[in-house]
Write a protein that holds these residues in place. Structure first.
Motif, mmCIF file in Angstrom:
data_model
loop_
_atom_site.group_PDB
_atom_site.id
_atom_site.type_symbol
_atom_site.label_atom_id
_atom_site.label_comp_id
_atom_site.label_asym_id
_atom_site.label_seq_id
_atom_site.Cartn_x
_atom_site.Cartn_y
_atom_site.Cartn_z
ATOM 1 N N ASN A 218 3.055 12.556 -10.642
ATOM 2 C CA ASN A 218 2.309 13.800 -10.404
ATOM 3 C C ASN A 218 1.721 14.376 -11.689
ATOM 4 N N ARG A 219 1.386 13.524 -12.611
ATOM 5 C CA ARG A 219 0.709 13.944 -13.834
ATOM 6 C C ARG A 219 -0.799 13.735 -13.681
ATOM 7 N N LEU A 220 -1.547 14.622 -14.299
ATOM 8 C CA LEU A 220 -3.001 14.526 -14.236
ATOM 9 C C LEU A 220 -3.460 13.218 -14.884
ATOM 10 N N ARG A 221 -4.221 12.426 -14.144
ATOM 11 C CA ARG A 221 -4.652 11.117 -14.643
ATOM 12 C C ARG A 221 -6.147 11.111 -14.965
ATOM 13 N N ASN A 222 -6.983 11.301 -13.949
ATOM 14 C CA ASN A 222 -8.430 11.297 -14.131
ATOM 15 C C ASN A 222 -8.992 12.653 -13.727
ATOM 16 N N LEU A 275 -12.769 12.656 -17.807
ATOM 17 C CA LEU A 275 -11.612 12.318 -18.637
ATOM 18 C C LEU A 275 -10.793 11.289 -17.867
ATOM 19 N N LEU A 276 -10.579 10.136 -18.467
ATOM 20 C CA LEU A 276 -9.927 9.028 -17.780
ATOM 21 C C LEU A 276 -8.547 8.771 -18.356
ATOM 22 N N GLY A 277 -7.663 8.299 -17.481
ATOM 23 C CA GLY A 277 -6.323 7.927 -17.931
ATOM 24 C C GLY A 277 -6.313 6.627 -18.702
ATOM 25 N N ASP A 278 -7.244 5.730 -18.382
ATOM 26 C CA ASP A 278 -7.396 4.474 -19.110
ATOM 27 C C ASP A 278 -8.822 3.988 -18.903
ATOM 28 N N GLU A 279 -9.145 2.866 -19.513
ATOM 29 C CA GLU A 279 -10.498 2.312 -19.427
ATOM 30 C C GLU A 279 -10.488 1.004 -18.643
ATOM 31 N N THR A 280 -9.944 1.044 -17.472
ATOM 32 C CA THR A 280 -9.894 -0.117 -16.597
ATOM 33 C C THR A 280 -11.022 -0.055 -15.576
ATOM 34 N N VAL A 281 -11.168 -1.138 -14.839
ATOM 35 C CA VAL A 281 -12.201 -1.189 -13.802
ATOM 36 C C VAL A 281 -11.935 -0.130 -12.734
ATOM 37 N N GLU A 282 -10.664 0.061 -12.381
ATOM 38 C CA GLU A 282 -10.328 1.041 -11.353
ATOM 39 C C GLU A 282 -10.713 2.451 -11.782
ATOM 40 N N SER A 283 -10.454 2.800 -13.033
ATOM 41 C CA SER A 283 -10.781 4.151 -13.504
ATOM 42 C C SER A 283 -12.282 4.383 -13.531
ATOM 43 N N TYR A 284 -13.035 3.411 -14.032
ATOM 44 C CA TYR A 284 -14.493 3.576 -14.071
ATOM 45 C C TYR A 284 -15.082 3.568 -12.660
ATOM 46 N N THR A 285 -14.507 2.787 -11.762
ATOM 47 C CA THR A 285 -14.989 2.789 -10.378
ATOM 48 C C THR A 285 -14.772 4.145 -9.737
ATOM 49 N N TRP A 286 -13.578 4.737 -9.946
ATOM 50 C CA TRP A 286 -13.320 6.082 -9.414
ATOM 51 C C TRP A 286 -14.292 7.094 -9.994
ATOM 52 N N LEU A 287 -14.558 7.010 -11.289
ATOM 53 C CA LEU A 287 -15.458 7.960 -11.939
ATOM 54 C C LEU A 287 -16.863 7.877 -11.344
ATOM 55 N N LEU A 288 -17.400 6.668 -11.197
ATOM 56 C CA LEU A 288 -18.763 6.523 -10.693
ATOM 57 C C LEU A 288 -18.856 6.892 -9.214
ATOM 58 N N GLN A 289 -17.832 6.588 -8.443
ATOM 59 C CA GLN A 289 -17.839 6.986 -7.034
ATOM 60 C C GLN A 289 -17.779 8.500 -6.897
ATOM 61 N N THR A 290 -16.953 9.150 -7.720
ATOM 62 C CA THR A 290 -16.888 10.610 -7.697
ATOM 63 C C THR A 290 -18.208 11.217 -8.149
ATOM 64 N N PHE A 291 -18.798 10.648 -9.167
ATOM 65 C CA PHE A 291 -20.105 11.114 -9.643
ATOM 66 C C PHE A 291 -21.154 10.980 -8.549
ATOM 67 N N ALA A 310 -15.328 -3.614 -18.237
ATOM 68 C CA ALA A 310 -14.866 -2.759 -17.155
ATOM 69 C C ALA A 310 -16.015 -1.905 -16.613
ATOM 70 N N MET A 311 -16.859 -1.381 -17.510
ATOM 71 C CA MET A 311 -18.016 -0.614 -17.072
ATOM 72 C C MET A 311 -18.953 -1.474 -16.242
ATOM 73 N N ALA A 312 -19.201 -2.703 -16.705
ATOM 74 C CA ALA A 312 -20.144 -3.588 -16.008
ATOM 75 C C ALA A 312 -19.676 -3.888 -14.589
ATOM 76 N N LYS A 313 -18.384 -4.146 -14.400
ATOM 77 C CA LYS A 313 -17.874 -4.442 -13.065
ATOM 78 C C LYS A 313 -17.944 -3.215 -12.166
ATOM 79 N N THR A 317 -20.225 -2.672 -8.675
ATOM 80 C CA THR A 317 -19.592 -2.305 -7.405
ATOM 81 C C THR A 317 -20.184 -1.038 -6.822
ATOM 82 N N VAL A 318 -20.348 0.003 -7.633
ATOM 83 C CA VAL A 318 -20.765 1.319 -7.135
ATOM 84 C C VAL A 318 -22.282 1.448 -7.069
ATOM 85 N N PHE A 319 -22.971 1.047 -8.145
ATOM 86 C CA PHE A 319 -24.428 1.173 -8.202
ATOM 87 C C PHE A 319 -25.077 -0.159 -7.854
ATOM 88 N N PHE A 320 -24.735 -0.679 -6.713
ATOM 89 C CA PHE A 320 -25.272 -1.984 -6.315
ATOM 90 C C PHE A 320 -26.793 -1.891 -6.153
#
Length: 939
Positions: A218-222, A275-291, A310-313, A317-320
């Protein structure tokens, strides 16, 4: 006395029996008294009745009493104890409550001190008199809010009162008060305060959008947020998106991702932050989907990032369907880092940014690879596989609004660094980001004002087209278009073909006739197309189009060649459905304080003109201060966070400090108790206690009785063959002896040869002698004085140090080296050993072999023979091997050393310690050859 002001005027000589209305009045009087006298006060005794009424209150001097004995007797201290300040001072002040009068009567007042009192310029350092008032705190918060450091705040406030010594606090006191105020403002957790801030801000800004995720604890991640203006800008200029991450902006080390674009003034506009918890594909995917959700699911047409995988993947996925371009600046830097050739980097950049056909690109690419022979280079193969993401030949015709890199992200990051730092909590970080964003948007307002109320001067040869451009485009875009109009003058019309509905023009440029552009003008649609495709890539007409406009007698730029993005009314014709409501006029206490401070500046300016106006203004200020102080009951105003409404206890905890890709790995410093031995390189002991060194010393003493048979022993027990070769200045001694061909040196045998030598006793023990070998061989310190003075060197390292340092094969090499050093020859004080500095060229000219070691083969072996046959040496010429008596030229001139002569010289010197005479003869090849004159030995 019923008033506090009267109590403060109480004379010092008539204190006993005086009465105060309250304990606070008594405290204020004694504090004022102690400040004027020059000592600090500490509250001592407090008694209350059963009803809670204070009956006795006592104050003492801060130096009253003594430090407890148990603290003085403590010997197991980790830190330095605090200095003793208690002196047993008896000064005190006490008041008792009088039930009959309902006041506090002074019953004790001692004025004698057993310590010196402070001078007036030191009173501000006394602990009881250091206090940050509410006014000082409000002023400090207002300055800190705009990024002024605490030390600068203290300097500013000290300048207002005539010096820092006139302040009632130190810098540390102000810093502690600001930290306490910040902690109270944040509340339970930093994350809760941040989320509450966004919730409260959404009441004033209906377009504010924020989203966050939690981890398993329950800690703030992204966290992502954007506001109304950013979403409005994305509606207008969201076709091109660039984003990048930056680091060290907050206390949790979370990478900050800025999503930016460019507006119609060619200025950077911010679409959102993450603000991201890490720089993985999952974090960047969540960021772009939220955006994407915040922007109404409108995808950008083009995206620019660096080479992060990670950004490229996530983009795929999101900006197909969006065109992903790699930053040209990062690629150019990577080319230099991987190939390390500036000529290749320059040609790679030209190939990357020059527009051409795909076939021409392949041809020039393979020619570049052939030129630098990079066919098997991994990075080159990867870049060719990704050529569709960075080469202008493949990206030509895709709209990027003139952007080729993530430079706009880098500029925003550089600007944000003025506001944020790695110590900021999330709540403070968000506040500073909002402040920076307001300043960025102020620049856009200035550009709008400049565009509306100014007109550029016409300077080109196509005045009518230039005039039309000034009416349509903002000033910054106009300057861009005007440069294309100017460059039109350098074009040459190579060919023109006029058809019924279409005209074809082939153009070249002055000074570069090899490149040709084809421009097609369609008469019915009044549309112009160019092969350079600048209109499609950048959105403005190119110089080739302006040439056709000139030929076709155009007075204005056609409407189909004006991109709405770049016009003055880019924000007027938008389909944005967001409606901004009225913003609440309530402002924070910091803003109100700043407003009042600004309003009183003019009054203070005139009131300070003379003494009368100063006193009048000060009296009015004091009167208003007392009025408002009584109105608020002496309490501080509520924190800004209270404006967010009551906060319920949340389960959102503060995030942990994360590790980013940009964080370099830091090696931990080795503890001092893990030092390694300089002899055997093993931890746990030093060279003095090394077991190998002890064994070597015992072996040396056991063989000391055989010193007289060294020469006979070496010839009888060893069949030595010295082979010299001159290949890249290298030198080697190969020895085959009874120890066999083992690559490990034989310690016992080496010690035996050493101690059986005929060296003088002054040479010292084995450890000292070997230490001199190692120092001179490795060049770690200035050369040993042992051979000349007989004094042991301070660095005593045994023979095993040489063996473990790399002299492992063959075994005879160490023995030969030891024999040379133990011969007692003088050695140069220079670490690079004589001939390297002066005689290197002469040795090479003579054909002598040279060692790869810095001490050189001539020093290792030839220097021994030379000195032992009796030639005098000029010491001040770095052992130049030039005879003073005979004036001989570069010494030791013969094509190859005489091996038998070398062995016999060893034998002669070891047996008799006599220096043989010699003569020189000229050989057939023109070199001198040294012939010892000892017929009784050579026969």
């Amino acid at each position: 006395m019923s008033k506090s002001s009267d109590n403060l005027k109480l004379p010092w000589t008539n204190v006993l029996g005086a009465q105060f209305d309250s304990v606070e009045d008594a405290d204020a009087w004694y504090m004022n008294y102690s400040r004027l006298v020059g000592f600090s006060v500490r509250k001592n005794e407090l008694r209350r009745s059963k009803s809670g009424q204070t009956t006795i209150r006592r104050w003492v001097c801060n130096l009253e009493g003594y430090r407890a004995e148990k603290y003085l007797a403590n010997d197991n201290r980790v830190r330095e104890p605090r200095p003793i300040t208690r002196t047993g001072c008896k000064a005190s002040f006490r008041v008792n409550y009088d039930n009959s009068s309902g006041k506090f009567t002074v019953t004790e007042f001692k004025t004698e001190h057993n310590h010196p009192l402070t001078s007036p310029n030191e009173v501000h350092l006394l602990r009881s008199h250091r206090h940050v008032s509410e006014g000082d705190l409000a002023q400090a918060k207002a300055l800190r809010h705009v990024g002024v450091k605490t030390c600068q705040v203290v300097d500013y406030m000290g300048d207002q009162v005539g010096g820092s010594h006139n302040l009632r606090f130190k810098r540390k006191d102000l810093q502690n008060r600001l930290d306490a105020d910040r902690s109270a403002e944040i509340g339970d957790t930093d994350s809760v305060a941040t989320i509450a801030y966004f919730t409260a801000k959404s009441d004033n800004d209906p377009g504010l959008y924020h989203e966050y995720t939690l981890d398993d604890e329950n800690r703030l991640r992204n966290l992502f947020w954007t506001d109304y203006m950013a979403r409005y800008d994305y509606e207008c200029f969201g076709d091109v998106l660039a984003f990048d991450a930056t680091y060290k902006t907050n206390a949790y080390q979370k990478p900050l991702v800025t999503l930016v674009g460019t507006n119609h003034h060619r200025r950077t506009t911010v679409f959102g932050f993450g603000l991201l918890g890490d720089e993985t594909v999952e974090s960047y995917t969540w960021l772009l989907q939220t955006f994407l959700s915040a922007m109404g699911n409108r995808k950008p047409k083009s995206v620019i990032t660096d080479g992060d995988k990670a950004m490229a993947k996530a983009i795929k996925t999101v900006f197909f369907g969006a065109t992903h371009r790699l930053c040209c600046w990062h690629l150019e830097r990577n080319a230099q880092a991987n190939i390390k050739n500036e000529d290749f980097t320059r040609k790679f950049r030209d190939l990357m940014l020059t527009g051409m056909s795909a076939g021409e690109f392949d041809q020039r690419w393979f020619a570049l690879v052939d030129e630098f022979k990079l066919h098997e280079h991994g990075w080159v193969k990867q870049m060719y596989a990704k050529r569709h993401k960075w080469a202008e030949a493949f990206l030509k015709g895709t709209f990027f609004a003139g952007m080729r890199s993530t430079q706009r992200c880098e500029s925003i990051h550089c600007y944000l660094n003025r506001f944020v730092q790695y110590r900021l909590k999330l709540y403070e970080f968000v506040l500073q980001i909002d402040r920076a964003l307001r300043n960025i948007r102020t620049t856009e307002v200035q550009d709008e004002f400049k565009t509306k109320f100014s007109t550029p001067v016409l300077t080109t040869h196509l005045r009518s087209l230039e005039k039309h451009a000034t009416n349509v485009f903002p000033i910054s875009v106009f300057h861009w278009i005007r440069e294309e109009i100017r460059q039109e003058a350098t074009l040459i019309q190579f060919e023109a073909l006029n058809c019924t509905d279409t005209n074809y023009y082939t153009l070249t440029q002055f000074g570069n006739v090899d490149i040709k552009w084809t421009v097609v003008y369609n008469k019915p649609t009044n549309k112009i197309d160019c092969s350079c495709q600048m209109m499609d890539s950048a959105g403005i007409p190119c110089r080739h189009m302006f040439h056709v406009m000139k030929v076709e007698q155009f007075r204005n730029i056609p409407d189909n060649m004006i991109l709405h993005w770049w016009t003055k009314k880019a924000k007027d014709y938008t389909s944005c459905n967001l409606a901004r409501s009225q913003v609440d006029s309530e402002i924070s206490d910091v803003a109100r304080f700043s407003s009042l401070s600004t309003a009183t500046n003019k009054m203070c300016f005139y009131a300070a003109k003379n003494e009368h106006s100063y006193k009048e203004a000060l009296a009015a200020i004091n009167q208003l201060t007392s009025k408002f102080q009584e109105l608020f009951g002496g309490q501080r105003t509520c924190h800004q966070s209270s404006l967010y409404g009551p906060q319920t206890k949340s389960t959102v905890l503060d995030p942990v400090v994360v590790r980013t890709k940009g964080a370099a790995t830091r090696l931990k410093k080795s503890p001092s108790n893990n030092r390694k031995c300089s002899v055997c390189t093993q931890p746990g002991h030093t060279a003095r206690r090394c077991p190998i060194a002890s064994n070597s010393a015992r072996s040396s003493k056991a063989n000391a009785a055989n010193n007289d048979s060294w020469g006979t022993s070496i010839l009888a027990r060893s069949s030595e063959h010295f082979s010299f070769y001159n290949s890249e200045a290298s030198y080697e001694i190969e020895t085959q002896n009874e120890c066999g061909s083992s690559s490990q040196p034989c310690s016992e045998s080496t010690d035996h040869l050493w101690n059986n030598s005929s060296m003088p006793p002054s040479m010292g023990n084995l450890s000292n002698r070997i230490a001199s070998i190692e120092q001179e061989s490795y060049g770690t310190k200035p050369a040993t004085r042992l051979a000349r003075t007989g004094k042991p060197n301070s660095c005593q390292r045994p023979l095993e140090r040489i063996r473990l340092a790399g002299w492992r094969e063959p075994a005879g090499r160490i023995r030969a080296r030891a024999l040379w050093n133990e011969s007692g020859l003088p050695v140069s004080d220079n670490r690079q050993a004589d001939f390297v500095l002066e005689q290197k060229a002469k040795i090479h000219e003579s054909g002598l072999p040279v060692s790869t070691n810095r001490q050189a083969g001539f020093v290792n072996f030839s220097f021994l023979l030379w000195h032992e046959i009796g030639l005098p040496v000029v010491r001040n010429r770095q052992a130049g091997f030039v005879s003073e008596s005979s004036g001989m030229k570069p010494a030791w001139h013969f094509g190859k050393p005489d091996i038998s002569l070398c062995l016999k010289l060893f034998y002669l010197f070891s047996c008799s310690l006599q220096k043989p005479s010699f003569s020189t003869v000229l050989t057939s090849n023109g070199f001198r050859k040294i012939i010892p004159i000892m017929p009784n030995v050579f026969g």
